[in-house]
Design a protein around this motif. Structure first.
Motif, PDB file in Angstrom:
ATOM      1  N   GLN A 171      -8.252   8.700 -10.838  1.00 30.17           N
ATOM      2  CA  GLN A 171      -7.541   9.842 -10.254  1.00 30.17           C
ATOM      3  C   GLN A 171      -6.202   9.444  -9.633  1.00 30.17           C
ATOM      4  OE1 GLN A 171     -10.083  11.985  -7.550  1.00 30.17           O
ATOM      5  NE2 GLN A 171     -11.763  12.162  -9.018  1.00 30.17           N
ATOM      6  N   ARG A 172      -5.806   8.209  -9.761  1.00 36.10           N
ATOM      7  CA  ARG A 172      -4.527   7.768  -9.202  1.00 36.10           C
ATOM      8  C   ARG A 172      -3.411   8.023 -10.206  1.00 36.10           C
ATOM      9  NH1 ARG A 172      -6.473   2.107  -6.179  1.00 36.10           N
ATOM     10  NH2 ARG A 172      -8.289   3.069  -5.144  1.00 36.10           N
ATOM     11  N   THR A 227      -1.923  -3.595 -10.342  1.00 30.47           N
ATOM     12  CA  THR A 227      -2.660  -2.742  -9.414  1.00 30.47           C
ATOM     13  C   THR A 227      -3.972  -3.412  -9.001  1.00 30.47           C
ATOM     14  OG1 THR A 227      -3.833  -1.552 -11.169  1.00 30.47           O
ATOM     15  CG2 THR A 227      -1.668  -0.705 -10.499  1.00 30.47           C
ATOM     16  N   THR A 228      -4.517  -2.950  -7.880  1.00 28.97           N
ATOM     17  CA  THR A 228      -5.793  -3.513  -7.412  1.00 28.97           C
ATOM     18  C   THR A 228      -6.939  -3.228  -8.389  1.00 28.97           C
ATOM     19  OG1 THR A 228      -6.081  -1.548  -5.999  1.00 28.97           O
ATOM     20  CG2 THR A 228      -5.131  -3.516  -4.997  1.00 28.97           C
ATOM     21  N   GLN A 246      -1.688  -1.409  -4.005  1.00 32.38           N
ATOM     22  CA  GLN A 246      -2.853  -0.620  -3.582  1.00 32.38           C
ATOM     23  C   GLN A 246      -2.377   0.835  -3.493  1.00 32.38           C
ATOM     24  OE1 GLN A 246      -5.836   0.031  -3.673  1.00 32.38           O
ATOM     25  NE2 GLN A 246      -6.830  -1.097  -2.017  1.00 32.38           N
ATOM     26  N   GLN A 247      -2.659   1.591  -4.538  1.00 34.31           N
ATOM     27  CA  GLN A 247      -2.100   2.931  -4.685  1.00 34.31           C
ATOM     28  C   GLN A 247      -3.167   3.986  -4.409  1.00 34.31           C
ATOM     29  OE1 GLN A 247      -1.024   3.846  -8.691  1.00 34.31           O
ATOM     30  NE2 GLN A 247       0.388   5.485  -8.140  1.00 34.31           N
ATOM     31  N   ASN A 248      -2.953   4.809  -3.359  1.00 31.28           N
ATOM     32  CA  ASN A 248      -3.859   5.919  -3.026  1.00 31.28           C
ATOM     33  C   ASN A 248      -5.301   5.413  -2.912  1.00 31.28           C
ATOM     34  OD1 ASN A 248      -4.825   8.430  -2.450  1.00 31.28           O
ATOM     35  ND2 ASN A 248      -4.569   9.279  -4.497  1.00 31.28           N
ATOM     36  N   GLY A 271       0.828  -1.197   0.000  1.00 29.65           N
ATOM     37  CA  GLY A 271       0.000   0.000   0.000  1.00 29.65           C
ATOM     38  C   GLY A 271       0.861   1.244   0.000  1.00 29.65           C
ATOM     39  N   CYS A 272       0.522   2.216  -0.842  1.00 30.60           N
ATOM     40  CA  CYS A 272       1.304   3.445  -0.938  1.00 30.60           C
ATOM     41  C   CYS A 272       0.433   4.544  -1.541  1.00 30.60           C
ATOM     42  CB  CYS A 272       2.562   3.235  -1.778  1.00 30.60           C
ATOM     43  SG  CYS A 272       2.188   2.733  -3.475  1.00 30.60           S
TER      44      CYS A 272
END
Length: 447
Positions: A383-384, A404-405, A374-376, A339-340
């Protein structure tokens, strides 16, 4: 203290030891006074509906299950505060409701099948509101917080639970202009009994209102399985002898057969509805867990996608966000959930490489390394921010696949709809170095 009641009948003068005189059946026995001499009191009559400020309402039977302790455990075990013995899909201690100040929170107790709030699984304590639906196993309950309680006012919710045994405050006179339909209890005169509350007369109902009420009372009320349960009960009749049925008209047997058929359909409909509710709860929370969670719920959903692709998942003992992907007896890949906000640190890539080295030392072959990103999680997928070129190249050099998720969600939707080739997708994950191409998430039309 004596072991039995003893008194003398005020009418016939004979002694007796029961609650009423067995000789003349008339007595002036003061039961309350006799119990007081023995240090006992009569239990007050309790209104099961009005005196329950907080409860879980069974959506099938409509039965209220009172929440009467600061930490109320619910499960199959007889030591639970609320015992649900008829649902074998529940754990011994499935979930609990905790009072904190003026608020109520629900948390799962490590149950086998999980606890759902309004269709979403819970992994951390969640705040409860009036009308929330709690699903556990095959059971569903509505959280009921009556406005008549002290909850939400100056007194805390915990104080309201602890003070339920206290007598209610003395009634006060309603000020002028009170709402129509309320009663106006007057203060009792000194030394005399309290007068009966005088109801305020309501305005006369017109013909239209009366016809609406008659129509409402004549139709079957909307209540789902709770109403269907009453339909399955046989029609009550007088207690006639059985031989009288031998003279019933021919259509009697056909009518009874038709009734049994309809009852069977209702029972099947109830079971299908419960199963459908469980499926709706699972499908509705899958996208939220994959896109917004960063803990156990996300790890569980990642395992579902990986399992749908044909791999067998083994959790890492030291980290619940790491897993091995087996096919038969061979570990084909090692996976790590990261996650980040923008990009994961280099240490996460090094951790996956170390996992690969451990497998190499044990089996003399190197599995594929996969990073689930799991990004933002607080922003929608569109919007990531895209991953930088440096990060993608660094992952490619280490022969790591980054997925990515949102991409995992798209893969799962394709497999569920029968539009995805799982062998092709699995091979793509094993052969890709860097960011997995394609599988861009898309919203449903009209959303």
């Amino acid at each position: 203290m004596t072991s039995s009641l003893h008194s003398k009948c005020k009418r016939c003068g004979k002694d007796f030891t029961s609650t009423t005189c067995p000789y003349c059946t008339v007595t002036g026995l003061d039961l309350e006074a006799l119990l007081a001499e023995e240090g006992l009191t009569l239990n007050p009559k309790i209104d099961q509906e009005e005196d329950i400020p907080v409860a879980l309402i069974d959506t099938v039977t409509g039965k209220p299950l009172p929440v009467v302790s600061p930490v109320c455990k619910v499960g199959r075990d007889i030591t639970s505060d609320i015992v649900i013995a008829g649902d074998r899909s529940l754990s011994r201690y499935h979930f609990q409701i905790r009072v904190w100040g003026d608020e109520f929170f629900i948390e799962d107790c490590g149950s086998r099948n999980g606890t759902f709030l309004n269709g979403s699984p819970i992994s951390t304590p969640r705040k409860l509101a009036n009308g929330d639906v709690v699903s556990a196993g095959m059971s569903r309950y509505t959280f009921s917080l009556k406005a008549s309680g002290n909850y939400g006012g100056r007194d805390s919710a915990l104080d309201s639970i602890m003070n339920q045994s206290e007598p209610p405050a003395s009634p006060k006179t309603e000020p002028p202009g009170s709402p129509i339909g309320k009663t106006h209890p007057l203060p009792p005169p000194p030394g005399g009994p309290a007068p009966v509350p005088v109801p305020v007369p309501q305005p006369a109902k017109n013909e239209f209102s009366q016809s609406l009420e008659r129509m409402r009372d004549s139709v079957l009320p909307v209540g789902g399985p709770a109403v269907l349960a009453s339909v399955t009960e046989p029609i009550s009749k007088k207690n006639y002898p059985d031989w009288s049925k031998l003279y019933a008209p021919p259509e009697f047997g056909k009518l009874m057969e038709e009734r049994e058929r309809l009852v069977a359909l209702i029972e099947k409909g109830r079971r299908d509805l419960q199963e459908l509710d469980a499926r709706i709860a699972g499908a509705g929370s899958l996208s939220s867990d994959l896109l917004c969670d960063e803990g156990d719920a996300l790890a569980t959903r990642v395992k579902e996608v990986i399992t749908a692709l044909g791999w067998t998942v083994e959790w890492a003992a030291a980290n619940h966000l790491e897993m091995s992907l087996r096919l038969g007896n061979k570990i084909e890949a090692v996976l790590r959930i990261v996650g980040c906000v923008k990009e994961p640190p280099t240490s996460d890539m090094e951790a996956v490489v170390n996992q690969q080295a451990v497998v190499w030392c044990q089996f003399t072959y190197e599995p594929k390394g996969i990073i689930v990103l799991q990004q933002n999680s607080k922003a929608p997928p569109e919007q990531r921010a895209p991953l930088s070129r440096d990060f993608s190249e660094s992952a490619a050099k280490k022969k790591l696949c980054v997925v990515t998720t949102p991409q995992l969600l798209t893969i799962f939707r394709l497999l569920s709809a029968g539009n995805g080739d799982r062998d092709y997708i699995k091979q793509l994950l094993v052969s890709t170095n860097g960011l997995l191409p394609g599988f861009t998430p898309m919203r449903e039309p009209g959303q």
